[in-house]
Design an enzyme around this catalytic site. Sequence first.
Site, PDB file in Angstrom:
ATOM      1  N   ASP A  11      -8.541  -3.992   3.532  1.00 30.69           N
ATOM      2  CA  ASP A  11      -7.660  -3.017   2.907  1.00 30.69           C
ATOM      3  C   ASP A  11      -8.041  -3.002   1.416  1.00 30.69           C
ATOM      4  OD1 ASP A  11      -5.393  -1.323   2.415  1.00 30.69           O
ATOM      5  OD2 ASP A  11      -4.376  -3.113   1.640  1.00 30.69           O
ATOM      6  N   ASP A  13      -5.974  -1.610  -1.739  1.00 35.14           N
ATOM      7  CA  ASP A  13      -4.931  -1.976  -2.709  1.00 35.14           C
ATOM      8  C   ASP A  13      -4.130  -3.172  -2.200  1.00 35.14           C
ATOM      9  OD1 ASP A  13      -5.754   0.196  -4.308  1.00 35.14           O
ATOM     10  OD2 ASP A  13      -4.519   1.561  -3.127  1.00 35.14           O
ATOM     11  N   TYR A  22      -0.373   3.555  -6.343  1.00 33.27           N
ATOM     12  CA  TYR A  22      -1.023   4.842  -6.667  1.00 33.27           C
ATOM     13  C   TYR A  22      -2.075   4.715  -7.759  1.00 33.27           C
ATOM     14  CZ  TYR A  22       3.092   6.096  -4.051  1.00 33.27           C
ATOM     15  OH  TYR A  22       4.057   6.156  -3.092  1.00 33.27           O
ATOM     16  N   THR A  53      -8.408   2.386   3.731  1.00 29.34           N
ATOM     17  CA  THR A  53      -7.271   2.504   2.820  1.00 29.34           C
ATOM     18  C   THR A  53      -6.419   3.743   3.075  1.00 29.34           C
ATOM     19  OG1 THR A  53      -6.694   2.621   0.452  1.00 29.34           O
ATOM     20  CG2 THR A  53      -8.839   3.494   1.065  1.00 29.34           C
ATOM     21  N   ASN A  54      -5.115   3.557   3.205  1.00 34.30           N
ATOM     22  CA  ASN A  54      -4.189   4.696   3.207  1.00 34.30           C
ATOM     23  C   ASN A  54      -4.071   5.193   1.773  1.00 34.30           C
ATOM     24  OD1 ASN A  54      -3.560   4.399   5.921  1.00 34.30           O
ATOM     25  ND2 ASN A  54      -1.513   3.533   5.573  1.00 34.30           N
ATOM     26  N   ARG A 110      -3.835   7.276   9.647  1.00 33.25           N
ATOM     27  CA  ARG A 110      -2.963   6.519   8.743  1.00 33.25           C
ATOM     28  C   ARG A 110      -2.497   5.231   9.412  1.00 33.25           C
ATOM     29  NH1 ARG A 110       0.076   6.495   4.208  1.00 33.25           N
ATOM     30  NH2 ARG A 110       2.103   5.522   4.429  1.00 33.25           N
ATOM     31  N   LYS A 111      -2.823   4.097   8.762  1.00 33.64           N
ATOM     32  CA  LYS A 111      -2.362   2.819   9.303  1.00 33.64           C
ATOM     33  C   LYS A 111      -0.831   2.834   9.369  1.00 33.64           C
ATOM     34  CE  LYS A 111      -4.823   0.862   6.013  1.00 33.64           C
ATOM     35  NZ  LYS A 111      -5.426  -0.116   5.083  1.00 33.64           N
ATOM     36  N   ASP A 136      -2.729  -6.595   3.322  1.00 28.66           N
ATOM     37  CA  ASP A 136      -1.569  -7.178   2.641  1.00 28.66           C
ATOM     38  C   ASP A 136      -0.265  -6.598   3.179  1.00 28.66           C
ATOM     39  OD1 ASP A 136      -2.054  -4.647   1.401  1.00 28.66           O
ATOM     40  OD2 ASP A 136      -0.813  -5.266  -0.303  1.00 28.66           O
TER      41      ASP A 136
HETATM   42 MG   LIG Z   1      -2.620  -2.699   0.743  1.00 28.93          MG
END
Ligand SMILES: [Mg+2]
Length: 189
Positions: A11, A13, A22, A53-54, A110-111, A136
């Site tokens: 992932d 972020d 963001y 990554t979303n 989208r996860k 995370d």
């Molecule tokens: Mg994350």
Amino acid sequence: MKGLQPALFLDRDGVVNREIGYLYKPEQVEFTAGIFELCRYAQARSYKLIIITNQSGIARQLYSEADFHSLMQWMSEEFLRARIRVDGYYFCPHHPEHGIGPYRKECKDRKPQPGMLLQASRDHGIDLARSVLVGDRCSDIQAGAAAGISNLVLLRGTEPAGCAAVPAHAVVSDLAEIIPFLTVSSVPA
Ligand SMILES: [Mg+2]
């Protein structure tokens, strides 16, 4: 399966960089301690490196797809300076409630949906069963389980209550603890 390689799925972020919400500019990026060491170790053992990554910030129009790609270009160059080749990155720009215009939709990518992981496995010839995923959030772990990844690792911090309802996964506090999950020593030619 013959010819397929395992991957280290990360992932972005909260795993590659500190989660501030963001994020889209290089000056906002603080790389997570140990991320380059972990990736170099994985790369030396023939794991592909894939970032998943979303990006609902795009759905919310806080930044554009072009902003996202230019940040990823910068990030890939930072990895290269650390002698790491990122093999691919995948993002979902949609959100089912907060998306604006065409970005508002339910998306298989989208996860916690596994769409991005499945696409990456097709694009890169990845053996999901031997791959490792680090996230995370519980939704990262759910996506990995749905894709058939057996080594799922939650990096402690973002989910204070953990992810008890989510399929079996390990929990670590430090990226260095992920090294033992990377058990492939070499890949047959
Ligand atoms: Mg994350």
